[in-house]
Design a protein around this motif. Structure first.
Motif, mmCIF file in Angstrom:
data_model
loop_
_atom_site.group_PDB
_atom_site.id
_atom_site.type_symbol
_atom_site.label_atom_id
_atom_site.label_comp_id
_atom_site.label_asym_id
_atom_site.label_seq_id
_atom_site.Cartn_x
_atom_site.Cartn_y
_atom_site.Cartn_z
ATOM 1 N N LEU A 238 37.788 27.548 -10.143
ATOM 2 C CA LEU A 238 37.680 27.833 -11.672
ATOM 3 C C LEU A 238 38.469 26.600 -12.251
ATOM 4 C CD1 LEU A 238 36.808 29.855 -13.872
ATOM 5 C CD2 LEU A 238 39.259 31.085 -13.312
ATOM 6 N N TRP A 239 39.551 26.395 -11.974
ATOM 7 C CA TRP A 239 40.137 25.165 -12.679
ATOM 8 C C TRP A 239 39.447 23.886 -12.539
ATOM 9 C CZ3 TRP A 239 45.567 22.874 -10.198
ATOM 10 C CH2 TRP A 239 46.137 22.162 -11.264
ATOM 11 N N TYR A 240 38.814 23.410 -11.523
ATOM 12 C CA TYR A 240 37.746 22.426 -11.411
ATOM 13 C C TYR A 240 36.810 22.490 -12.504
ATOM 14 C CZ TYR A 240 34.043 19.413 -9.705
ATOM 15 O OH TYR A 240 32.926 18.368 -9.748
ATOM 16 N N TRP A 241 36.242 23.735 -12.798
ATOM 17 C CA TRP A 241 35.226 23.962 -13.524
ATOM 18 C C TRP A 241 35.716 23.616 -15.074
ATOM 19 C CZ3 TRP A 241 32.543 29.329 -14.933
ATOM 20 C CH2 TRP A 241 31.144 28.701 -15.432
ATOM 21 N N VAL A 242 37.040 23.904 -15.432
ATOM 22 C CA VAL A 242 37.760 23.787 -16.870
ATOM 23 C C VAL A 242 38.090 22.526 -17.152
ATOM 24 C CG1 VAL A 242 39.463 24.835 -18.234
ATOM 25 C CG2 VAL A 242 37.991 26.143 -16.762
ATOM 26 N N ALA A 243 38.766 22.215 -16.007
ATOM 27 C CA ALA A 243 39.837 20.763 -16.314
ATOM 28 C C ALA A 243 39.752 19.815 -15.250
ATOM 29 C CB ALA A 243 41.201 21.133 -16.663
ATOM 30 N N LEU A 244 39.834 20.124 -13.941
ATOM 31 C CA LEU A 244 40.144 19.084 -13.011
ATOM 32 C C LEU A 244 38.882 18.157 -12.675
ATOM 33 C CD1 LEU A 244 41.956 20.969 -10.017
ATOM 34 C CD2 LEU A 244 42.992 19.507 -11.711
ATOM 35 N N LYS A 245 39.266 16.907 -12.050
ATOM 36 C CA LYS A 245 38.437 16.047 -11.552
ATOM 37 C C LYS A 245 37.823 16.309 -10.076
ATOM 38 C CE LYS A 245 39.497 12.685 -15.195
ATOM 39 N NZ LYS A 245 39.955 11.358 -15.320
ATOM 40 N N LEU A 246 36.962 15.533 -9.681
ATOM 41 C CA LEU A 246 36.522 15.826 -8.229
ATOM 42 C C LEU A 246 37.589 15.240 -7.334
ATOM 43 C CD1 LEU A 246 34.265 16.549 -6.418
ATOM 44 C CD2 LEU A 246 33.160 14.285 -6.582
ATOM 45 N N GLY A 247 38.145 14.272 -7.573
ATOM 46 C CA GLY A 247 39.187 13.917 -6.505
ATOM 47 C C GLY A 247 40.275 14.669 -6.550
ATOM 48 N N ASP A 248 40.891 15.431 -7.682
ATOM 49 C CA ASP A 248 41.932 16.429 -7.651
ATOM 50 C C ASP A 248 41.409 17.583 -6.659
ATOM 51 O OD1 ASP A 248 43.283 14.651 -9.241
ATOM 52 O OD2 ASP A 248 42.484 15.677 -11.122
ATOM 53 N N VAL A 249 40.123 18.103 -6.880
ATOM 54 C CA VAL A 249 39.617 19.078 -6.134
ATOM 55 C C VAL A 249 39.826 18.687 -4.751
ATOM 56 C CG1 VAL A 249 37.741 20.423 -5.895
ATOM 57 C CG2 VAL A 249 38.541 19.836 -8.096
ATOM 58 N N LEU A 250 39.315 17.681 -4.358
ATOM 59 C CA LEU A 250 39.360 17.073 -3.017
ATOM 60 C C LEU A 250 40.604 17.182 -2.495
ATOM 61 C CD1 LEU A 250 36.182 14.384 -2.937
ATOM 62 C CD2 LEU A 250 36.224 16.730 -2.033
ATOM 63 N N LEU A 251 41.594 16.639 -3.258
ATOM 64 C CA LEU A 251 42.777 16.696 -2.886
ATOM 65 C C LEU A 251 43.723 17.833 -2.562
ATOM 66 C CD1 LEU A 251 45.603 14.966 -2.068
ATOM 67 C CD2 LEU A 251 46.082 15.119 -4.532
ATOM 68 N N TYR A 252 43.442 18.707 -3.515
ATOM 69 C CA TYR A 252 44.116 19.993 -3.402
ATOM 70 C C TYR A 252 43.454 21.058 -2.419
ATOM 71 C CZ TYR A 252 46.052 18.611 -7.846
ATOM 72 O OH TYR A 252 46.973 17.933 -8.796
ATOM 73 N N GLY A 253 42.133 20.777 -2.302
ATOM 74 C CA GLY A 253 41.070 21.618 -1.486
ATOM 75 C C GLY A 253 41.699 21.287 0.120
ATOM 76 N N SER A 254 42.086 20.079 0.414
ATOM 77 C CA SER A 254 42.115 19.614 1.748
ATOM 78 C C SER A 254 43.374 20.350 2.000
ATOM 79 C CB SER A 254 42.414 18.015 1.821
ATOM 80 O OG SER A 254 43.307 17.423 1.080
ATOM 81 N N ILE A 255 44.420 20.290 1.180
ATOM 82 C CA ILE A 255 45.550 20.950 1.419
ATOM 83 C C ILE A 255 45.478 22.711 1.593
ATOM 84 C CG2 ILE A 255 48.021 21.597 0.628
ATOM 85 C CD1 ILE A 255 47.986 19.073 -0.929
ATOM 86 N N LEU A 256 44.648 23.021 0.786
ATOM 87 C CA LEU A 256 44.309 24.601 0.967
ATOM 88 C C LEU A 256 43.510 24.822 2.239
ATOM 89 C CD1 LEU A 256 43.448 25.900 -2.703
ATOM 90 C CD2 LEU A 256 45.486 26.309 -1.307
ATOM 91 N N GLY A 257 42.707 24.046 2.653
ATOM 92 C CA GLY A 257 41.806 23.984 3.652
ATOM 93 C C GLY A 257 42.691 24.478 5.052
ATOM 94 N N VAL A 258 43.787 23.572 4.969
ATOM 95 C CA VAL A 258 44.608 23.527 6.116
ATOM 96 C C VAL A 258 45.347 24.794 6.073
ATOM 97 C CG1 VAL A 258 46.562 22.425 7.294
ATOM 98 C CG2 VAL A 258 44.892 21.138 6.229
#
Length: 278
Positions: A238-258
């Motif tokens: 939801l944050w990516y849809w509103v404000a984040l960029k793809l690079g930020d999503v990949l960074l935060y998503g990799s952390i949340l994935g672990v």
């Protein structure tokens, strides 16, 4: 005192230049001959009246001779500069050709139409060129003598360079843009957004009911971190849809994935132990 001396010297130089004898030409004559050396026309030039207009063919040659002399002394001399000016009164273009003069003042100029000089202006069959003799000297006043009018063969068009078409003006490009994208109504967008966000939770709750877990176990420290990590993933999207960029999503998503993988493995192990205990 120095300035006064310079002024007197300059004044004497001007007075001497004004009182200096002037230059003129003697025995001016022109001759027109064909390519086989046949003499077509030959006349003595007058300094007061121009002859009938001269006309040259495509292979004819014009020869002009004269002598530059001092009017008072009648002695031939070599001026500093001698030119023939070819001027087109209609187009305003002109060409200048130097004339060689010997130390005794004798001059000769030749114009061969088989090999015309590049400085001759473009000519037409209707407009003659005005030919003028220009003489310059440091010790005599300048001389300007109108000699004659000259008809030359019409100039050929300049040859086209192979790459010339590349520099021509190209047709204007008109772009046709697509109409603006039509957005669906806000209600339909909200329904599909809720389906995307809530769909995984509906499936998860449906699977959860199959194992019939008790409410205390749902909030167990072994299960709750996995639920929170899934909720964090939904919030990240939801944050990516509103404000984040793809690079930020990949960074935060990799952390949340672990974190989700670790908590999910722990939750599955716990649930397996519960089923074996039952």
């Amino acid at each position: 005192m120095g300035r006064l001396s310079f002024f007197l010297l300059a004044l004497l130089a001007v007075v001497g230049f004004v009182n200096a004898s002037s230059l003129t030409i003697q025995s001016p004559r022109f001759t027109i001959s064909s390519s086989d050396a046949t003499q077509l026309r030959s006349e003595q030039l007058s300094l007061t009246q121009k002859p009938d207009a001269l006309k040259l063919g495509a292979k004819d040659a014009l020869k002009l001779t004269f002598q530059v002399v001092d009017k008072e002394e009648g002695k031939g001399l070599q001026p500093h500069q001698t030119f023939l000016r070819f001027y087109d009164e209609v187009s305003g273009e002109e060409g200048i050709q130097p004339v060689k003069v010997t130390a005794s003042g004798k001059a000769k100029f030749e114009l061969n139409m088989a090999r015309p000089p590049l400085s001759i202006p473009p000519t037409t069959s209707a407009n003659p060129l005005k030919v003028t003799l220009l003489i310059g000297s440091f010790t005599h006043p300048p001389v300007k003598i109108d000699l004659f009018d000259l008809f030359l063969p019409e100039s050929l068009p300049a040859p086209q360079h192979p790459e010339e078409p590349n520099f021509h003006l190209l047709p204007e490009i008109h772009h046709t843009f697509r109409p603006d994208q039509k957005l669906p109504p806000k209600f339909i967008s909200a329904v599909f957004a809720a389906a995307v966000l809530g769909g995984p939770w509906v499936v998860l709750l449906g699977l959860w009911t199959q194992i019939k877990p008790s409410t205390p176990r749902l909030f167990s420290p072994h299960i709750l971190p996995f639920i929170l990590s899934l909720t964090a993933f939904e919030g990240l999207l939801l944050w990516y849809w509103v404000a984040l960029k793809l690079g930020d999503v990949l960074l935060y998503g990799s952390i949340l994935g672990v974190v989700t993988a670790v908590t999910g493995k722990n939750a599955l192990s716990t649930m397996s132990d519960w089923r074996l205990a039952v």
